[in-house]
Every structure is written in C-alpha cells, then in structure tokens.
Design a protein around this motif. Structure first.
Motif, PDB file in Angstrom:
ATOM      1  N   UNK A  59      -7.612  16.608 -40.584  1.00 14.49           N
ATOM      2  CA  UNK A  59      -7.092  15.338 -41.101  1.00 14.49           C
ATOM      3  C   UNK A  59      -7.598  15.054 -42.510  1.00 14.49           C
ATOM      4  N   UNK A  60      -6.733  14.514 -43.342  1.00 17.03           N
ATOM      5  CA  UNK A  60      -7.053  14.286 -44.756  1.00 17.03           C
ATOM      6  C   UNK A  60      -8.298  13.440 -44.969  1.00 17.03           C
ATOM      7  N   UNK A  61      -8.591  12.494 -44.066  1.00 14.57           N
ATOM      8  CA  UNK A  61      -9.770  11.643 -44.254  1.00 14.57           C
ATOM      9  C   UNK A  61     -11.086  12.409 -44.119  1.00 14.57           C
ATOM     10  N   UNK A  62     -11.019  13.669 -43.667  1.00  7.72           N
ATOM     11  CA  UNK A  62     -12.221  14.496 -43.532  1.00  7.72           C
ATOM     12  C   UNK A  62     -12.288  15.581 -44.617  1.00  7.72           C
ATOM     13  N   UNK A  63     -11.419  15.497 -45.611  1.00  5.93           N
ATOM     14  CA  UNK A  63     -11.370  16.519 -46.666  1.00  5.93           C
ATOM     15  C   UNK A  63     -11.844  15.939 -47.993  1.00  5.93           C
ATOM     16  N   UNK A  64     -12.733  16.673 -48.656  1.00  9.37           N
ATOM     17  CA  UNK A  64     -13.161  16.341 -50.019  1.00  9.37           C
ATOM     18  C   UNK A  64     -12.540  17.384 -50.950  1.00  9.37           C
ATOM     19  N   UNK A  65     -12.107  16.950 -52.110  1.00  5.78           N
ATOM     20  CA  UNK A  65     -11.510  17.857 -53.096  1.00  5.78           C
ATOM     21  C   UNK A  65     -12.352  17.779 -54.360  1.00  5.78           C
ATOM     22  N   UNK A  66     -12.807  18.950 -54.847  1.00  4.58           N
ATOM     23  CA  UNK A  66     -13.626  18.930 -56.058  1.00  4.58           C
ATOM     24  C   UNK A  66     -12.749  18.945 -57.307  1.00  4.58           C
ATOM     25  N   UNK A  67     -13.390  18.937 -58.472  1.00  8.32           N
ATOM     26  CA  UNK A  67     -12.649  18.850 -59.738  1.00  8.32           C
ATOM     27  C   UNK A  67     -11.743  20.052 -60.011  1.00  8.32           C
ATOM     28  N   UNK A  68     -11.933  21.141 -59.246  1.00  8.90           N
ATOM     29  CA  UNK A  68     -11.115  22.339 -59.423  1.00  8.90           C
ATOM     30  C   UNK A  68     -10.004  22.425 -58.371  1.00  8.90           C
ATOM     31  N   UNK A  69      -9.971  21.447 -57.465  1.00  4.03           N
ATOM     32  CA  UNK A  69      -8.953  21.436 -56.416  1.00  4.03           C
ATOM     33  C   UNK A  69      -9.378  22.116 -55.127  1.00  4.03           C
ATOM     34  N   UNK A  70     -10.599  22.622 -55.082  1.00  3.32           N
ATOM     35  CA  UNK A  70     -11.086  23.276 -53.864  1.00  3.32           C
ATOM     36  C   UNK A  70     -11.362  22.219 -52.798  1.00  3.32           C
ATOM     37  N   UNK A  71     -10.994  22.537 -51.570  1.00  3.55           N
ATOM     38  CA  UNK A  71     -11.185  21.607 -50.465  1.00  3.55           C
ATOM     39  C   UNK A  71     -12.383  22.016 -49.609  1.00  3.55           C
ATOM     40  N   UNK A  72     -13.183  21.017 -49.254  1.00  4.50           N
ATOM     41  CA  UNK A  72     -14.308  21.209 -48.343  1.00  4.50           C
ATOM     42  C   UNK A  72     -14.275  20.083 -47.320  1.00  4.50           C
ATOM     43  N   UNK A  73     -15.016  20.273 -46.254  1.00  2.00           N
ATOM     44  CA  UNK A  73     -15.159  19.182 -45.293  1.00  2.00           C
ATOM     45  C   UNK A  73     -15.984  18.094 -45.959  1.00  2.00           C
ATOM     46  N   UNK A  74     -15.554  16.872 -45.807  1.00  2.00           N
ATOM     47  CA  UNK A  74     -16.251  15.725 -46.367  1.00  2.00           C
ATOM     48  C   UNK A  74     -17.591  15.555 -45.670  1.00  2.00           C
ATOM     49  N   UNK A  75     -18.643  15.414 -46.478  1.00  3.36           N
ATOM     50  CA  UNK A  75     -19.965  15.114 -45.923  1.00  3.36           C
ATOM     51  C   UNK A  75     -20.333  13.718 -46.374  1.00  3.36           C
ATOM     52  N   UNK A  76     -20.866  12.955 -45.453  1.00  2.00           N
ATOM     53  CA  UNK A  76     -21.234  11.574 -45.747  1.00  2.00           C
ATOM     54  C   UNK A  76     -22.614  11.512 -46.392  1.00  2.00           C
ATOM     55  N   UNK A  77     -23.048  10.332 -46.767  1.00  3.44           N
ATOM     56  CA  UNK A  77     -24.318  10.156 -47.466  1.00  3.44           C
ATOM     57  C   UNK A  77     -25.511  10.701 -46.693  1.00  3.44           C
ATOM     58  N   UNK A  78     -25.405  10.770 -45.370  1.00  2.49           N
ATOM     59  CA  UNK A  78     -26.508  11.304 -44.561  1.00  2.49           C
ATOM     60  C   UNK A  78     -26.532  12.829 -44.534  1.00  2.49           C
TER      61      UNK A  78
END
Length: 96
Positions: free
Chosen positions: A36-55
């Motif tokens: 799901x998109x709410x769990x995806x982080x995209x970096x400045x190059x467009x690479x996708x990773x799993x979103x990690x929270x502040x913890x």
C-alpha cells in the motif's frame, strides 16, 4: 584440533519469539507485490523503500504483536528474508 564457535544462539526462531529485527532494516521495493502506498517512501532519485517511522521500525509492523500488517503484500525482500535463516540470526545477535 577442534574449533569452538562462541555466541551462536541456540533458540529456534518462531513467530512466537520473533523480535522482528529485520523490520528495522532498510527495505528496497524492487518488484510490485501490492505494498500500500502509505507504507512506501520515495527518495530524491525515485527509488522506493518501505517507510520507516521515527522509531526506526517499518510502518507496516504492528508494534504490539511485532507482526506485519501487510503480510500478503509484503515486499519481495521481506519474502526472501527467511525467519531463522543465517541473516535472521545475525540481525538478532547484532541487535542485542
């Protein structure tokens, strides 16, 4: 001559005693498994990773049960990171 290897955990890793150490690692999304998109982080190059929270934990991990809330749609890397494998045991040992 015998060699004695020390610090090797003897406990078998199961769902009941998993510490979800792998859920603190950076996970690249390299195939479409339906994360799901709410769990995806995209970096400045467009690479996708799993979103990690502040913890530091993956956003898809339930903090109470330490189980994946998107298990059926987890990334390929998560599917390949086998519970109880050498990599799993190494992460558990390193996080202690």
């Amino acid at each position: 001559m015998s060699i004695r290897i020390q610090n090797i955990p003897t406990t078998t890793v199961t769902c009941a005693n998993c510490q979800a150490c792998c859920c603190r690692l950076e996970v690249m999304i390299i195939t479409d498994t339906g994360v799901p998109k709410q769990h995806i982080a995209v970096d400045e190059y467009g690479a996708e990773t799993m979103l990690r929270l502040d913890d530091g934990w993956c956003s898809a991990v339930d903090r109470e049960t330490l189980r994946c809330t998107i298990y059926e749609n987890r990334p390929w890397i998560c599917r390949e990171f086998e519970m109880g494998s050498y990599e799993c045991i190494t992460e558990r040992t390193d996080s202690m």
